[in-house]
Design an enzyme around this catalytic site. Structure first.
Site, PDB file in Angstrom:
ATOM      1  N   GLU A 109      76.349  24.759  -3.754  1.00 56.64           N
ATOM      2  CA  GLU A 109      76.446  26.038  -3.066  1.00 56.64           C
ATOM      3  C   GLU A 109      75.799  25.926  -1.681  1.00 56.64           C
ATOM      4  OE1 GLU A 109      76.605  29.485  -5.932  1.00 56.64           O
ATOM      5  OE2 GLU A 109      74.905  30.069  -4.705  1.00 56.64           O
ATOM      6  N   GLU A 116      79.502  40.900 -13.144  1.00 64.74           N
ATOM      7  CA  GLU A 116      79.210  40.331 -14.464  1.00 64.74           C
ATOM      8  C   GLU A 116      77.887  40.887 -14.999  1.00 64.74           C
ATOM      9  OE1 GLU A 116      80.074  38.674 -11.786  1.00 64.74           O
ATOM     10  OE2 GLU A 116      81.160  36.825 -12.218  1.00 64.74           O
ATOM     11  N   HIS A 169      77.729   7.398 -24.112  1.00 61.72           N
ATOM     12  CA  HIS A 169      78.833   7.311 -25.067  1.00 61.72           C
ATOM     13  C   HIS A 169      80.037   8.120 -24.600  1.00 61.72           C
ATOM     14  CE1 HIS A 169      76.203   5.363 -28.086  1.00 61.72           C
ATOM     15  NE2 HIS A 169      75.281   6.021 -27.415  1.00 61.72           N
ATOM     16  N   GLY A 229      69.176  33.412  -3.539  1.00 63.14           N
ATOM     17  CA  GLY A 229      69.390  33.465  -4.992  1.00 63.14           C
ATOM     18  C   GLY A 229      69.080  32.149  -5.687  1.00 63.14           C
ATOM     19  N   LYS A 269      83.508  37.425  -5.644  1.00 63.80           N
ATOM     20  CA  LYS A 269      83.089  38.777  -6.042  1.00 63.80           C
ATOM     21  C   LYS A 269      84.087  39.810  -5.508  1.00 63.80           C
ATOM     22  CE  LYS A 269      78.124  37.708  -6.321  1.00 63.80           C
ATOM     23  NZ  LYS A 269      76.741  38.047  -5.996  1.00 63.80           N
TER      24      LYS A 269
HETATM   25  C1  G6Q Z   1      72.860  32.101  -5.056  1.00 62.05           C
HETATM   26  C2  G6Q Z   1      74.099  32.844  -4.915  1.00 62.05           C
HETATM   27  C3  G6Q Z   1      74.667  33.359  -6.208  1.00 62.05           C
HETATM   28  C4  G6Q Z   1      73.927  34.574  -6.765  1.00 62.05           C
HETATM   29  C5  G6Q Z   1      74.743  35.197  -7.870  1.00 62.05           C
HETATM   30  C6  G6Q Z   1      74.100  36.411  -8.450  1.00 62.05           C
HETATM   31  O1  G6Q Z   1      72.260  31.602  -4.142  1.00 62.05           O
HETATM   32  O2  G6Q Z   1      73.970  33.837  -3.974  1.00 62.05           O
HETATM   33  O3  G6Q Z   1      74.718  32.381  -7.207  1.00 62.05           O
HETATM   34  O4  G6Q Z   1      72.667  34.206  -7.232  1.00 62.05           O
HETATM   35  O5  G6Q Z   1      76.008  35.521  -7.361  1.00 62.05           O
HETATM   36  O6  G6Q Z   1      73.858  37.367  -7.465  1.00 62.05           O
HETATM   37  P1  G6Q Z   1      72.877  38.550  -7.736  1.00 62.05           P
HETATM   38  O7  G6Q Z   1      71.521  37.985  -7.994  1.00 62.05           O
HETATM   39  O8  G6Q Z   1      72.920  39.417  -6.525  1.00 62.05           O
HETATM   40  O9  G6Q Z   1      73.386  39.251  -8.961  1.00 62.05           O
END
Ligand code: G6Q
Length: 535
Positions: free
Chosen positions: A354, A214, A385, A268, A494
């Site tokens: 997660e 993405e 509401h 992440g 992914k």
């Molecule tokens: C977070 C996950 C996941 C990740 C996204 C984006 O802990 O691993 O939400 O942050 O998939 O991944 P990238 O930062 O590698 O693009």
């Protein structure tokens, strides 16, 4: 390999809680208040500008004692020490978990390397860059001061900075507009780009791996949008990147000096405190971003040093365990009575679901107890509401956190007083219920809530609040013996999309999947040509 360790549900502390639940389950929270005049003082905690009132829960002092005994039995203290000292507690990925080292100024060794000099260097890089953009020293290719920043990222590379930029908007430079592109839906990107001027737009590509489909697709499309207007070379000058994969970012065409690194030891969804927070620094300035880090560090300190009975994260975590594992509460609501925290439920959804959406223990044994709850919510009073009806009179037990700030950023007539009146009214109504002559009008009450009051939603307070929830999640996973720091489910998504994408572009029918998936894909291929979708 699965081990033969006995389940935690057979442990003395767990069994004691089970027996205690049987004695307390039919008690009334309201009656406990009547019997214990000091209940609020006893069951609330104060830390800097945060107040946590957990007195409106179905608990007695014995419950707290037994919950803390479980926390001790499960080695929460030792596990906490393991995290802060850089042990490789993310066992499936063989990594330490050191988002706390990004904010508390401590040196920790990772494979013999001190984290601190790296953290300080990137902070200086962020300061230099964010100051430069804010004062116009760093400008677009035509020399015009940047007016807009597009953050391209998803998941952990998106939700944290977007929440913080939104929450701290009252501190932001109103001439620098922040935008967030995450989803792959082209319609979202189209809508975002339409009003922007390429010459004064800065693009920040945030991806730990720099391979997420993405993010990379959005980044390429935005680069084309810039290049069409400014030319290829100039377009490149409008890009910065935040990543743990620096070579990939430079390969994409981002100038090495404009790549802000972070590291494997930052997960992440725990990365807001790293250079992933760059949009926050751009919006509110580096000094204020550092106040947010200081707020998180204050919570880290509290978590490390307070006895469990006085520790906000441990209390929140163990109350969650109480309802989840002993009362079967499958969900937990997050209800901010503060519009600047409108994105908090979505942020906590990722942080919690997660991290805690796991079904095996560290050594691979299937759990025989529930782990992560469904986290959901929306800001009050809107939510009153919509779904509050179910909280008040539905059949399910839904513990909830109510969060509000005492002092507003904007005073308009009596808006804030009305907001706060609703905040106070709801938790008391959920607890006390209401008798009525008609069965339809009966509110049973006894519905548990936590109230978190923040003096004012400053960067420091936001840092404290987010770190509070991070540590709550940590403690719960310590109880369950699950790894809060991996996410195989995200990675599955992914991989799957990468496999199906080329098949959508081939003309022959797909047969490789189950009949439903084959049928759906083949319907799409024969009926939905996305390239001619303008009408
Ligand atoms: C977070 C996950 C996941 C990740 C996204 C984006 O802990 O691993 O939400 O942050 O998939 O991944 P990238 O930062 O590698 O693009």
């Amino acid at each position: 390999m699965a081990s033969e360790k006995p389940s935690i549900t057979r442990s003395p502390a767990w069994q004691a809680l089970l027996a205690h639940k049987a004695t307390i389950a039919n008690s009334s929270i309201a009656a406990m208040f009547a019997a214990q005049p000091q209940r609020f003082e006893t069951l609330s905690l104060r830390l800097d500008e945060l107040l946590l009132d957990y007195s409106k829960n179905l608990i007695s002092s014995e419950t707290i004692m037994l919950l803390m005994a479980l926390a001790r039995e499960r080695g929460v203290g030792e596990r906490m020490h393991g995290m802060f000292s850089g042990q490789k507690i993310n066992t499936t990925e063989n990594r330490p978990v050191l988002h706390t080292a990004l904010r508390d100024g401590r040196s920790v060794l990772v494979d013999g390397m001190d984290t601190l000099p790296q953290v300080v260097a990137v902070r200086e890089q962020m300061r230099n860059f964010s100051d430069g953009v804010r004062n116009g020293r760093i400008a677009g290719s035509g020399g015009g001061q940047y007016t807009d920043v597009i953050n391209i990222g998803i998941g952990g590379s998106h939700l944290g900075p977007m929440l913080a930029v939104h929450a701290l908007a009252p501190y932001a430079d109103p001439t620098l507009h922040m935008h967030f592109a995450s989803n792959i839906d082209g319609a979202a990107l189209y809508r975002l780009l339409a009003p922007l001027s390429p010459a004064t737009t800065l693009v920040n590509v945030v991806s730990k791996t720099f391979t997420t489909m993405e993010t990379m697709t959005n980044a390429r499309s935005v680069r084309r949008w810039l290049a069409n207007s400014l030319g290829e070379d100039n377009a490149a000058r409008h890009f910065v990147a935040v990543t743990a994969n620096v070579p990939k970012a430079t390969e994409f065409g981002v100038d090495a000096e404009r790549v802000f690194p972070f590291w494997d030891w930052v997960g992440g969804r725990y990365s807001l405190w790293s250079a992933v927070g760059l949009p926050v620094a751009l919006a509110i300035g580096m000094q204020r971003f550092e106040k947010m880090l200081a707020g998180a560090a204050a919570m880290d300190d509290h978590f490390r040093n307070a006895p469990f009975e006085k520790s906000m994260p441990v209390i929140l975590a163990m109350l969650g365990i109480w309802y989840n594992n002993f009362f079967g509460a499958a969900t937990h609501a997050i209800l901010p009575y503060d519009d600047t925290l409108a994105l908090l439920p979505a942020y906590l959804q990722q942080l919690d679901m997660e991290s805690s959406g796991k079904r095996v223990t560290h050594d691979g044994a299937a759990v025989d107890y529930d782990t992560g709850q469904v986290i959901w919510g929306a800001p009050g009073t809107d939510a009153q509401h919509s779904f509050f009806q179910l909280l008040h009179q539905g059949t399910r037990l839904i513990p909830a956190d109510f969060i509000a700030a005492c002092r507003p950023h904007h005073v308009i007539d009596r808006h804030h007083e009305i907001l706060m009146a609703n905040f106070f009214a709801q938790t008391t109504a959920l607890m006390n219920g209401d008798a009525a002559t008609s069965a339809h009008d009966v509110f049973p009450g006894n519905r548990p809530t936590n109230s978190i009051l923040v003096e004012k939603l400053t960067p420091h307070a936001l840092g404290m609040l987010l770190a509070l929830y991070e540590h709550k999640v940590f403690v719960q996973n310590a109880i369950w013996d699950t790894n809060a720091f991996d996410q195989p489910g995200v990675e599955l998504g992914k991989r799957l999309a990468t496999r199906i994408l080329p098949e959508l572009e081939r003309s022959d029918p797909v047969t490789a999947y189950d009949a439903s998936t084959n049928g759906l894909i083949n319907f799409y291929k024969s009926n939905c040509d996305s390239r001619s979708s303008n009408n």
